[in-house]
Design a protein around this motif. Sequence first.
Motif, PDB file in Angstrom:
ATOM      1  N   MET A  54       0.840  -1.211   0.000  1.00 39.14           N
ATOM      2  CA  MET A  54       0.000   0.000   0.000  1.00 39.14           C
ATOM      3  C   MET A  54       0.872   1.257   0.000  1.00 39.14           C
ATOM      4  N   ASN A  55       0.510   2.188  -0.807  1.00 37.62           N
ATOM      5  CA  ASN A  55       1.240   3.463  -0.772  1.00 37.62           C
ATOM      6  C   ASN A  55       0.615   4.390   0.282  1.00 37.62           C
ATOM      7  N   PRO A  56       1.324   5.478   0.642  1.00 34.20           N
ATOM      8  CA  PRO A  56       0.808   6.384   1.685  1.00 34.20           C
ATOM      9  C   PRO A  56      -0.606   6.874   1.413  1.00 34.20           C
ATOM     10  N   GLU A  57      -0.891   7.169   0.163  1.00 40.13           N
ATOM     11  CA  GLU A  57      -2.226   7.679  -0.169  1.00 40.13           C
ATOM     12  C   GLU A  57      -3.309   6.651   0.152  1.00 40.13           C
ATOM     13  N   GLU A  58      -3.012   5.406  -0.151  1.00 41.60           N
ATOM     14  CA  GLU A  58      -3.992   4.344   0.130  1.00 41.60           C
ATOM     15  C   GLU A  58      -4.161   4.142   1.643  1.00 41.60           C
ATOM     16  N   GLN A  59      -3.061   4.256   2.349  1.00 46.88           N
ATOM     17  CA  GLN A  59      -3.133   4.091   3.802  1.00 46.88           C
ATOM     18  C   GLN A  59      -3.998   5.194   4.432  1.00 46.88           C
ATOM     19  N   LEU A  60      -3.806   6.414   3.944  1.00 49.33           N
ATOM     20  CA  LEU A  60      -4.611   7.513   4.487  1.00 49.33           C
ATOM     21  C   LEU A  60      -6.082   7.368   4.098  1.00 49.33           C
ATOM     22  N   LYS A  61      -6.320   6.725   2.975  1.00 50.30           N
ATOM     23  CA  LYS A  61      -7.697   6.506   2.537  1.00 50.30           C
ATOM     24  C   LYS A  61      -8.395   5.515   3.480  1.00 50.30           C
ATOM     25  N   VAL A  62      -7.646   4.506   3.921  1.00 46.91           N
ATOM     26  CA  VAL A  62      -8.216   3.539   4.867  1.00 46.91           C
ATOM     27  C   VAL A  62      -8.588   4.268   6.166  1.00 46.91           C
ATOM     28  N   GLN A  63      -7.688   5.125   6.594  1.00 48.11           N
ATOM     29  CA  GLN A  63      -7.958   5.888   7.816  1.00 48.11           C
ATOM     30  C   GLN A  63      -9.178   6.811   7.629  1.00 48.11           C
ATOM     31  N   ALA A  64      -9.235   7.483   6.481  1.00 42.77           N
ATOM     32  CA  ALA A  64     -10.363   8.392   6.224  1.00 42.77           C
ATOM     33  C   ALA A  64     -11.680   7.621   6.168  1.00 42.77           C
ATOM     34  N   GLY A 121     -14.905   8.401   8.625  1.00 36.97           N
ATOM     35  CA  GLY A 121     -16.098   8.930   7.949  1.00 36.97           C
ATOM     36  C   GLY A 121     -15.822  10.217   7.209  1.00 36.97           C
ATOM     37  N   GLU A 122     -14.617  10.350   6.682  1.00 43.75           N
ATOM     38  CA  GLU A 122     -14.239  11.603   6.000  1.00 43.75           C
ATOM     39  C   GLU A 122     -14.260  11.462   4.472  1.00 43.75           C
ATOM     40  N   LEU A 123     -14.737  10.330   3.963  1.00 40.97           N
ATOM     41  CA  LEU A 123     -14.797  10.141   2.506  1.00 40.97           C
ATOM     42  C   LEU A 123     -16.214  10.409   2.010  1.00 40.97           C
ATOM     43  N   SER A 124     -16.283  10.772   0.744  1.00 36.37           N
ATOM     44  CA  SER A 124     -17.613  10.940   0.143  1.00 36.37           C
ATOM     45  C   SER A 124     -18.270   9.554   0.064  1.00 36.37           C
ATOM     46  N   ALA A 174     -16.157   6.141  -0.164  1.00 37.56           N
ATOM     47  CA  ALA A 174     -16.258   5.223   0.970  1.00 37.56           C
ATOM     48  C   ALA A 174     -16.648   3.822   0.475  1.00 37.56           C
ATOM     49  N   ARG A 175     -17.583   3.786  -0.456  1.00 38.63           N
ATOM     50  CA  ARG A 175     -18.040   2.490  -1.002  1.00 38.63           C
ATOM     51  C   ARG A 175     -16.885   1.779  -1.707  1.00 38.63           C
ATOM     52  N   GLU A 176     -16.152   2.543  -2.507  1.00 33.52           N
ATOM     53  CA  GLU A 176     -15.026   1.959  -3.264  1.00 33.52           C
ATOM     54  C   GLU A 176     -13.919   1.478  -2.316  1.00 33.52           C
ATOM     55  N   THR A 177     -13.614   2.300  -1.317  1.00 35.07           N
ATOM     56  CA  THR A 177     -12.524   1.948  -0.392  1.00 35.07           C
ATOM     57  C   THR A 177     -12.905   0.729   0.460  1.00 35.07           C
ATOM     58  N   LEU A 178     -14.139   0.693   0.885  1.00 34.76           N
ATOM     59  CA  LEU A 178     -14.606  -0.445   1.692  1.00 34.76           C
ATOM     60  C   LEU A 178     -14.514  -1.735   0.872  1.00 34.76           C
TER      61      LEU A 178
END
Lengths: 193, 173
Positions: free
Chosen positions: B1-11, B15-18, B22-26
């Motif tokens: 995982m790159n840093p951007e992906e890691q921060l996306k998991v955290q977001a 609950g900070e994703l649209s 959120a659906r795509e990341t989940l």
Amino acid sequence: MNHSSADDDALVKAARRGDLAAFEELVFRHRDLIYARALSLIRHEQDAVDLSQEAWVKGWQRLAQFQGESRFATWMTRIVINLCLDHLRRQKRHRTDSIEELEEAGGVEWHLPVVNVNPTAGLERAEMRRHIDAALGQLTPEHRAVLVLHEFEDMEYKAVAAAVGCSVGTVMSRLYYARRKMAALLASAREES
Amino acid sequence: MNPEEQLKVQALLDGELSEREARETLSWTQRDSAAAALLAELKNTRQALAQSGPRGNLPESREFFWSKIECEIRRLEPRTAPVPKDTLAAVLRRWLLPAAAGGLAIAGVVAYFHGRPAPVEGMADAGAPVVETVLADADATIYRDAREGTTLVWFSPVTGGNPARNPKPNAVH
């Protein structure tokens, strides 16, 4: 007016009219909460006492501005947090930023191994609290501030960024590092105990 | 995982994703074991913090802590106290007394100039020197020059004689 049986709203109204005894009752009720918030950010007992005291004086001076849009304790918490952040900013001017720069630019957090077990599972609450407290103490003030504001004050990224005075990206990065470091520290403490 | 992906998991956790992100990341965390493990770790840490937020009991007695706050409040109180509205007495003090004093001063000046001796007949200039004989019995003559700010008094012998011929100034003001 019986201060000890009155609710916070009534005490605030009385204090606004200049009733110092009503304000004393408010201080008595919430002083531990305000102190705990200061201590979680500052990690220095005497400074936390001084800052919470300063927060109460400011609270008295600004009572007219409190419109009741939040609980009085929440409003007071924001005052002490702002004072603590100012205190940290002043401190930051006097110390090197090398550790912070290393953490954020070097990207140590991106390579930390994932902790697979719940680091606090099976621990007594008091022990868990002790571990968390010790782990919080090992974070830098900047990472701790972001973690405390987000986790304990339920502030969103944007609000944390505004309070701390950095970008949302920096908040995300600091929060991520703080959480991962906490996970590692808690897992290590659990193994030791 | 790159840093951007890691921060996306955290977001995602925060609950900070649209909704779409959120659906795509989940969906991605459900397929990717590393992402799933990271999400689990972040959740555990968050839960641990929520269960045992920072606590602390103020290491000072109620009385001592309050006494310091009260002292500081009282010390700052005069500076923060609201300015009282003007009372009638304050308005009188502020405006009427100086106005009355000014009026008196003007009246004094006017009275002074009205009370000055009239110029000798025939002299057009009010500021010109004046010669008066005020003490006829003592044979005294006063010479007053307002321009020069000078007053001379002549005392002549009672026996007569023209003072102008042999003047003896006895006093100068």
